[in-house]
Design a protein around this motif. Structure first.
Motif, short mmCIF file in Angstrom:
data_model
loop_
_atom_site.label_atom_id
_atom_site.label_comp_id
_atom_site.label_asym_id
_atom_site.label_seq_id
_atom_site.Cartn_x
_atom_site.Cartn_y
_atom_site.Cartn_z
N GLU A 293 -7.69 1.93 -2.16
CA GLU A 293 -8.55 1.27 -3.13
C GLU A 293 -9.02 2.21 -4.23
OE1 GLU A 293 -8.90 1.23 0.10
OE2 GLU A 293 -9.42 -0.76 0.88
N ARG A 303 -2.16 -5.35 -4.13
CA ARG A 303 -1.76 -6.38 -3.16
C ARG A 303 -0.35 -6.12 -2.63
NH1 ARG A 303 0.94 -10.84 -4.55
NH2 ARG A 303 0.34 -10.61 -6.73
N ASP A 306 -0.17 -2.90 -0.42
CA ASP A 306 -0.75 -3.15 0.89
C ASP A 306 0.23 -3.92 1.78
OD1 ASP A 306 -2.85 -2.91 2.73
OD2 ASP A 306 -3.59 -4.91 2.26
N ASN A 310 2.62 -2.18 5.25
CA ASN A 310 2.46 -2.82 6.55
C ASN A 310 3.75 -3.48 7.03
OD1 ASN A 310 -0.48 -2.73 7.60
ND2 ASN A 310 -0.72 -3.11 5.40
N CYS A 333 -1.58 5.93 1.43
CA CYS A 333 -0.86 4.88 2.15
C CYS A 333 -0.89 5.13 3.66
CB CYS A 333 0.59 4.80 1.67
SG CYS A 333 0.78 4.23 -0.04
N ARG A 336 -4.20 4.47 5.29
CA ARG A 336 -4.54 3.05 5.46
C ARG A 336 -3.91 2.46 6.72
NH1 ARG A 336 -7.01 -0.63 2.33
NH2 ARG A 336 -6.44 -2.83 2.51
#
Length: 594
Positions: A293, A303, A306, A310, A333, A336
């Protein structure tokens, strides 16, 4: 240990009472003090619960003491300060600064350390009055007073500025002037957020430059007669051969400065002036890692990133020149997705940040531990996510692709000018286009631009030329809207607003001013501008056809990709940076035929 625990508990009570630290955040940290013996102040700062200045202000208010933001070193008598040994002063962070009407006035970073205060009272045999400052301010004053006394001002050349005094906060007992000067140079660089130190021999003197926020500045000069001694000191610290002056050498220095672990990569090269030139890259291991962020992504890019990180498999590439923040992005990255149920392995050169939960390997090509060999070994370590510092050759690229196709997420970097250039670069490495298409899932290109100081930036109405350069004039805005809206995919409302429908009225840009907060530079820190390309149904077929980078870029833009200059324009509109910064870091966008 018992003394440290009691000190920490009493300090904690004060900070909670003063509203500096929430009680629920304090309890686990005090427990860490009990178990590991680590200081509470250090834990509070590294855990980002509060900062040292807030702690010092709270202590000053609690005891009705003055809080000093800075210390007038020139007003401190040498004979007064020298009565306290420098090593003792550094250890206890206390310094006598004045004597008036039979009372000794001292500044301390810890008014709770009554033993040190009693010692000062015993040395002078006079009453002691206290003021409070942060550790950095106190240590800065101690070293500057000591350096003034030891060197008599002879080390710095005639062009030295009084503001360029040494700030040695390295805990060293050696008081030789050259050692103090070099140590102080490192400490000053850390304090001023320098990423690189350049020590350069000139015709008559030695010039030292810092690179701060990507820009080089002269910070001090020294007499040329000290160049050989300065070079020798740095080479000794870096474990280099001080007798070898004809060949370039590389080394590393590890220091602890003001509680921060610092790695310094050292490079020396011989010059025609008869001395070696030294450039040092500073890597702070304890630097606070940015989150995803915090990187400054627009809504679309955040968006998508993210979602990509994943994914269970595929390759994500981050591209850009050296020093563009690629490693910081990769770490954000990894941070997260760093969870106990995810096995993350990294191969790096060097390991710039040590992160709990990650298993990090420092590659050493000299002994055969290359990116390729590390990556090959990783595949036998049951990884979920693998980070490779850089894909430099076909062997590393082949193994990365194999890893992604066998169910692993791979993150790495490439040196290309933009995102579409990454896929063509892999093909140039003799990777089959169908393998690139089936393994690479996204490419992020980035640059760093300086951020305007929020305290002194100056608003102004942009010129028509500036609007055209950023494609913000009405004609080009309309063209941008048409070319994106006719793309294959729906455009999210956030992107639709940006591409020209709801610009601020009046539209104002900003330029740098200059104030104390930014050292009169007008800029504070840097932030990335980004270009994120998905390898999807718009781009994939072109990769299979071995299309050139420009063709791939046109397709990506039609699919909704913002270019580097688009993102730079967004940050200019938001008052974060300047037109000049964006134009210097980017190229004009590819135009798409109507």
């Amino acid at each position: 240990m018992a003394v440290l625990q009691a000190h920490s508990e009493y300090l904690g009570e004060i900070l909670v009472k003063r509203g500096v630290v929430p009680a629920d955040r304090l309890a686990p940290l005090v427990q860490t003090v009990r178990e590991k013996g680590q200081g509470l102040v250090e834990l509070l700062v590294t855990s980002k619960v509060t900062d040292e200045r807030a702690i010092a202000v709270a202590l000053a208010e609690e005891y009705g003491l003055h809080f000093l933001q800075k210390i007038d070193v020139d007003a401190i008598p040498d004979e007064l300060a020298s009565k306290i040994p420098i090593t003792y002063a550094k250890q206890h962070k206390i310094l006598p600064i004045a004597e008036h009407n039979g009372t000794i006035y001292c500044v301390t970073a810890d008014p709770l350390e009554v033993t040190a205060i009693d010692d000062v009272r015993a040395v002078f045999e006079k009453p002691v009055e206290l003021a409070v400052a942060t550790s950095e301010v106190v240590l800065d004053a101690i070293n500057r007073v000591w350096e003034r006394k030891e060197t008599g001002g002879n080390l710095e050349g005639d062009q030295a500025n009084e503001e360029d005094n040494v700030v040695d906060i390295i805990d060293s007992d050696d008081e030789a002037p050259i050692i103090a000067w070099v140590n102080g140079l490192f400490a000053q660089a850390v304090r001023e957020r320098a990423s690189d130190i350049h020590i350069e021999p000139e015709e008559r003197d030695v010039v030292v430059r810092f690179r701060v926020d990507g820009e080089l500045y002269i910070v001090r000069r020294a007499s040329r007669q000290f160049m050989a001694n300065i070079v020798a000191r740095v080479k000794i610290m870096a474990s280099l051969n001080i007798a070898e002056k004809r060949l370039p050498q590389d080394g590393r220095i590890t220091l602890k400065i003001a509680g921060k672990s610092v790695d310094i990569r050292v490079s020396t090269v011989p010059t025609s002036r008869g001395f070696e030139r030294i450039v040092m890259r500073i890597l702070q291991k304890t630097s606070v890692l940015l989150s995803l962020e915090d990187l400054g992504f627009a809504y679309r890019e955040f968006r998508i990133m993210d979602e990509l990180i994943n994914r269970p498999d595929g390759i994500i590439l981050v591209t850009g020149p050296t020093g563009s923040g690629k490693t910081t992005t990769l770490y954000a990255c990894l941070n997260r997705i760093n969870k106990p149920n995810v096995n993350i392995l990294t191969a790096e050169d060097p390991v710039e940040y040590e992160i709990g939960g990650l298993h990090q390997v420092h590659v050493q090509p000299s002994i055969g531990l290359t990116f390729a060999s590390a990556l090959r070994a990783f595949l036998r370590q049951d990884p979920d996510v693998v980070m490779v510092g850089e894909i430099r050759d076909k062997e590393t690229a082949d193994i990365a692709i194999h890893a992604s196709l066998t169910g692993h997420l791979v993150l790495s970097t490439l040196h290309t000018n933009d995102a579409p250039g990454a896929v063509t670069r892999l093909v140039e490495m003799e990777i089959e286009p169908f393998l690139v298409r089936s393994s690479v899932i996204g490419v992020l290109a980035q640059r760093l631009v300086r951020m305007l100081c929020p305290h002194c930036k100056i608003p102004y109405k942009p010129t028509a030329y500036e609007l055209r350069q950023l494609a913000l004039d009405p004609e080009r805005l309309a063209q941008k809207a048409r070319r994106v809206l006719k793309g294959r995919y729906a455009v999210h409302e956030h992107e639709y607003e940006y591409i020209g429908q709801n610009l601020p009225d009046p539209l104002m840009f900003h330029k740098p001013g200059g104030c104390e907060a930014c050292a009169n530079k007008g800029f504070v820190g840097r932030r990335g501008i980004y270009e994120l390309m998905l390898v999807d149904d718009a781009v994939g077929p072109l990769i299979l056809k071995n299309a050139d980078a420009q063709t791939v870029k046109r397709a990506a833009i039609l699919a909704g990709m913002d270019t580097l200059r688009d993102d730079g324009a967004r940050k200019v509109i938001n008052g974060m940076t300047t037109v000049e910064e964006v134009l210097a870091a980017t190229q004009e966008d590819v135009l798409v035929d109507e």
